[in-house]
Design a protein around this motif. Structure first.
Motif, mmCIF file in Angstrom:
data_model
loop_
_atom_site.group_PDB
_atom_site.id
_atom_site.type_symbol
_atom_site.label_atom_id
_atom_site.label_comp_id
_atom_site.label_asym_id
_atom_site.label_seq_id
_atom_site.Cartn_x
_atom_site.Cartn_y
_atom_site.Cartn_z
ATOM 1 N N PHE A 68 0.845 -1.207 0.000
ATOM 2 C CA PHE A 68 0.000 0.000 0.000
ATOM 3 C C PHE A 68 0.879 1.255 0.000
ATOM 4 O O PHE A 68 0.679 2.177 -0.791
ATOM 5 C CB PHE A 68 -0.934 0.021 1.217
ATOM 6 C CG PHE A 68 -1.578 1.360 1.438
ATOM 7 C CD1 PHE A 68 -2.666 1.746 0.662
ATOM 8 C CD2 PHE A 68 -1.064 2.258 2.373
ATOM 9 C CE1 PHE A 68 -3.243 3.010 0.827
ATOM 10 C CE2 PHE A 68 -1.641 3.516 2.541
ATOM 11 C CZ PHE A 68 -2.724 3.890 1.764
ATOM 12 N N PHE A 69 1.874 1.281 0.881
ATOM 13 C CA PHE A 69 2.761 2.459 0.942
ATOM 14 C C PHE A 69 3.613 2.561 -0.328
ATOM 15 O O PHE A 69 3.822 3.646 -0.851
ATOM 16 C CB PHE A 69 3.665 2.391 2.169
ATOM 17 C CG PHE A 69 3.013 2.860 3.441
ATOM 18 C CD1 PHE A 69 2.656 4.202 3.599
ATOM 19 C CD2 PHE A 69 2.766 1.987 4.484
ATOM 20 C CE1 PHE A 69 2.068 4.647 4.776
ATOM 21 C CE2 PHE A 69 2.169 2.424 5.664
ATOM 22 C CZ PHE A 69 1.819 3.751 5.806
ATOM 23 N N ALA A 70 4.107 1.417 -0.807
ATOM 24 C CA ALA A 70 5.014 1.423 -1.962
ATOM 25 C C ALA A 70 4.338 2.028 -3.196
ATOM 26 O O ALA A 70 4.974 2.744 -3.975
ATOM 27 C CB ALA A 70 5.491 0.005 -2.261
ATOM 28 N N GLN A 71 3.057 1.767 -3.371
ATOM 29 C CA GLN A 71 2.373 2.280 -4.576
ATOM 30 C C GLN A 71 2.346 3.809 -4.590
ATOM 31 O O GLN A 71 2.268 4.426 -5.646
ATOM 32 C CB GLN A 71 0.964 1.706 -4.676
ATOM 33 C CG GLN A 71 0.051 2.170 -3.553
ATOM 34 C CD GLN A 71 -1.392 1.668 -3.685
ATOM 35 O OE1 GLN A 71 -1.725 0.939 -4.611
ATOM 36 N NE2 GLN A 71 -2.242 2.064 -2.755
ATOM 37 N N SER A 72 2.440 4.420 -3.410
ATOM 38 C CA SER A 72 2.401 5.884 -3.372
ATOM 39 C C SER A 72 3.738 6.489 -3.820
ATOM 40 O O SER A 72 3.857 7.693 -3.997
ATOM 41 C CB SER A 72 2.045 6.371 -1.966
ATOM 42 O OG SER A 72 3.129 6.180 -1.092
ATOM 43 N N LEU A 73 4.762 5.633 -3.990
ATOM 44 C CA LEU A 73 6.078 6.123 -4.410
ATOM 45 C C LEU A 73 6.238 6.096 -5.925
ATOM 46 O O LEU A 73 7.241 6.552 -6.460
ATOM 47 C CB LEU A 73 7.187 5.280 -3.768
ATOM 48 C CG LEU A 73 7.304 5.389 -2.245
ATOM 49 C CD1 LEU A 73 8.258 4.331 -1.710
ATOM 50 C CD2 LEU A 73 7.753 6.782 -1.835
ATOM 51 N N SER A 74 5.255 5.534 -6.605
ATOM 52 C CA SER A 74 5.374 5.418 -8.052
ATOM 53 C C SER A 74 4.277 6.229 -8.736
ATOM 54 O O SER A 74 3.112 6.164 -8.351
ATOM 55 C CB SER A 74 5.250 3.937 -8.434
ATOM 56 O OG SER A 74 5.014 3.827 -9.810
ATOM 57 N N LYS A 76 3.475 5.823 -11.814
ATOM 58 C CA LYS A 76 2.878 5.061 -12.918
ATOM 59 C C LYS A 76 1.626 4.287 -12.517
ATOM 60 O O LYS A 76 0.704 4.162 -13.291
ATOM 61 C CB LYS A 76 3.913 4.092 -13.501
ATOM 62 C CG LYS A 76 5.049 4.821 -14.194
ATOM 63 C CD LYS A 76 5.941 3.852 -14.935
ATOM 64 C CE LYS A 76 7.313 4.436 -15.145
ATOM 65 N NZ LYS A 76 8.270 4.057 -14.113
ATOM 66 N N VAL A 77 1.631 3.765 -11.294
ATOM 67 C CA VAL A 77 0.539 2.858 -10.948
ATOM 68 C C VAL A 77 -0.699 3.615 -10.468
ATOM 69 O O VAL A 77 -0.606 4.704 -9.900
ATOM 70 C CB VAL A 77 0.950 1.848 -9.845
ATOM 71 C CG1 VAL A 77 2.073 0.972 -10.341
ATOM 72 C CG2 VAL A 77 1.320 2.560 -8.567
ATOM 73 N N ARG A 78 -1.841 3.000 -10.738
ATOM 74 C CA ARG A 78 -3.081 3.516 -10.160
ATOM 75 C C ARG A 78 -3.082 3.097 -8.686
ATOM 76 O O ARG A 78 -2.852 1.931 -8.380
ATOM 77 C CB ARG A 78 -4.282 2.881 -10.872
ATOM 78 C CG ARG A 78 -5.621 3.303 -10.309
ATOM 79 C CD ARG A 78 -6.758 2.492 -10.920
ATOM 80 N NE ARG A 78 -6.805 1.115 -10.429
ATOM 81 C CZ ARG A 78 -7.449 0.730 -9.322
ATOM 82 N NH1 ARG A 78 -8.101 1.599 -8.591
ATOM 83 N NH2 ARG A 78 -7.442 -0.537 -8.955
ATOM 84 N N GLU A 79 -3.280 4.033 -7.794
ATOM 85 C CA GLU A 79 -3.234 3.684 -6.371
ATOM 86 C C GLU A 79 -4.510 2.966 -5.973
ATOM 87 O O GLU A 79 -5.604 3.474 -6.183
ATOM 88 C CB GLU A 79 -3.019 4.936 -5.520
ATOM 89 C CG GLU A 79 -1.596 5.428 -5.591
ATOM 90 C CD GLU A 79 -1.284 6.489 -4.555
ATOM 91 O OE1 GLU A 79 -1.802 6.405 -3.425
ATOM 92 O OE2 GLU A 79 -0.531 7.418 -4.893
ATOM 93 N N ARG A 80 -4.332 1.771 -5.410
ATOM 94 C CA ARG A 80 -5.503 1.016 -4.965
ATOM 95 C C ARG A 80 -5.906 1.493 -3.574
ATOM 96 O O ARG A 80 -5.048 1.775 -2.734
ATOM 97 C CB ARG A 80 -5.159 -0.476 -4.919
ATOM 98 C CG ARG A 80 -4.864 -1.049 -6.309
ATOM 99 C CD ARG A 80 -4.001 -2.277 -6.212
ATOM 100 N NE ARG A 80 -4.704 -3.381 -5.569
ATOM 101 C CZ ARG A 80 -4.104 -4.468 -5.099
ATOM 102 N NH1 ARG A 80 -2.791 -4.590 -5.179
ATOM 103 N NH2 ARG A 80 -4.801 -5.430 -4.524
ATOM 104 N N PRO A 81 -7.207 1.564 -3.330
ATOM 105 C CA PRO A 81 -7.637 2.010 -1.989
ATOM 106 C C PRO A 81 -7.250 0.983 -0.925
ATOM 107 O O PRO A 81 -7.093 -0.210 -1.230
ATOM 108 C CB PRO A 81 -9.158 2.121 -2.127
ATOM 109 C CG PRO A 81 -9.525 1.259 -3.287
ATOM 110 C CD PRO A 81 -8.340 1.238 -4.202
ATOM 111 N N LEU A 82 -7.129 1.438 0.308
ATOM 112 C CA LEU A 82 -6.698 0.572 1.411
ATOM 113 C C LEU A 82 -7.637 -0.627 1.589
ATOM 114 O O LEU A 82 -7.208 -1.702 2.037
ATOM 115 C CB LEU A 82 -6.614 1.409 2.698
ATOM 116 C CG LEU A 82 -5.898 0.811 3.899
ATOM 117 C CD1 LEU A 82 -4.494 0.358 3.555
ATOM 118 C CD2 LEU A 82 -5.865 1.805 5.066
#
Ligand SMILES: Nc1ncnc2c1ncn2[C@@H]1O[C@H](COP(=O)(O)OP(=O)(O)O)[C@@H](O)[C@H]1O
Ligand SMILES: [Mg+2]
Length: 266
Positions: A68-74, A76-82
């Motif tokens: 979850f935290f890692a996706q906020s560093l990119s 490119k990716v669509r951030e998935r909700p928690l």
């Protein structure tokens, strides 16, 4: 209610208390979520056993809070909700977002990119789906514990009646007060939970009385020390299921009721 269980010291009972209060909450029919923010994953393993173990030959559970935290560093990716990181547990009404060791590796990146409010926003959104949320934290005052304090409404502090821990307790309370002032005025220190209390020894009794005399919010009842806790961990069965009539279980139930029942009007 969103609660964080916090103490910079390890071994004071954070994971044990988080899992057991949450299990009692779920057993009472409240839809309950545990968020495991400690890369050691003790709470995840307590609830899910082998499925949550990881090591050289075994991958950690996925999805998990590290992802979850890692996706906020990119970008490119669509951030998935928690909500997409939640796993069911064997217990009715009890859900888990597991931790993973990657949390350690990305901590500095998250810090340098100022992601400190990420969890708070995500958890506020998720709150509508749960009656109670409990967050287990690592034994440190770091990015993750600060994120958890910012994301919570109440802070529970387990304390192990150790004379050295007492000095650390003052620093800890100062850290929480500072976080309330600087980041999260909606957070309140709900109280200090005395864990592994030995009623017949004089020193712990005096220590607890001193804390009360100083006006610190010590919660009743204190929790006894019992081997049943280790057995409960080994069997991956929270105490309410493993030993519902045990004294320690009953103390935890009283504590849960104390936290969730508003004080009668004076
Ligand atoms: N009330 C208790 N009685 C006996 N053992 C306990 C009790 N609370 C915790 N423990 C044991 O102490 C150890 C540390 O507890 P843990 O919950 O992992 O602490 P923390 O999460 O703060 O590091 C564990 O082995 C646990 O089984
Ligand atoms: Mg722990």
């Amino acid at each position: 209610m969103r609660r964080v269980v916090f103490n910079q010291k390890g071994g004071v009972g954070k994971s044990s208390i988080t899992v057991n209060l949450a299990a009692i909450s779920a057993a009472r029919g409240r839809r309950t979520l545990i968020l495991d923010l400690d890369p050691q994953g003790n709470a995840s393993q307590y609830l899910l056993g082998e499925a949550a173990e990881f090591g050289r030959d075994k991958a950690e559970l996925s999805p998990n809070i590290g992802q979850f935290f890692a996706q906020s560093l990119s970008f490119k990716v669509r951030e998935r909700p928690l909500s997409e990181f939640v796993h069911p547990t064997p217990f009715d009404g009890l859900f888990l977002i597991p931790s993973n060791p990657e949390l350690r590796e990305i901590e500095h990146l998250l810090e340098s990119k100022h992601k400190i409010y990420k969890l708070s926003a995500a958890l506020a959104e998720l709150s509508e789906q749960y009656d109670e949320i409990f967050i287990d934290t690592p034994p440190a005052f770091n990015f993750y514990t600060l994120s958890a304090l910012i994301a919570s409404q109440r802070c529970l502090i387990p304390f192990d009646c150790d004379a050295f821990s007492r000095r650390a307790l003052y620093t800890l309370m100062e850290n929480v007060e500072e976080t309330i002032k600087d980041h999260n005025p909606a957070l309140a220190i709900e109280g200090i939970i005395i864990n592994q209390f030995l009623p017949r020894a004089t020193l712990p009794g005096k220590l607890v009385q001193d804390l009360k005399d100083q006006g610190l919010p010590v919660l009743d009842p204190p929790l006894s020390s019992s081997v049943i806790m280790r057995e409960s961990h080994q069997r991956c069965l929270p105490l309410i299921h493993c030993a519902p009539r045990h004294r320690l279980t009953q103390e935890l139930v009283s504590l849960f009721d104390r936290l969730t029942t508003p004080d009668p009007a004076p």
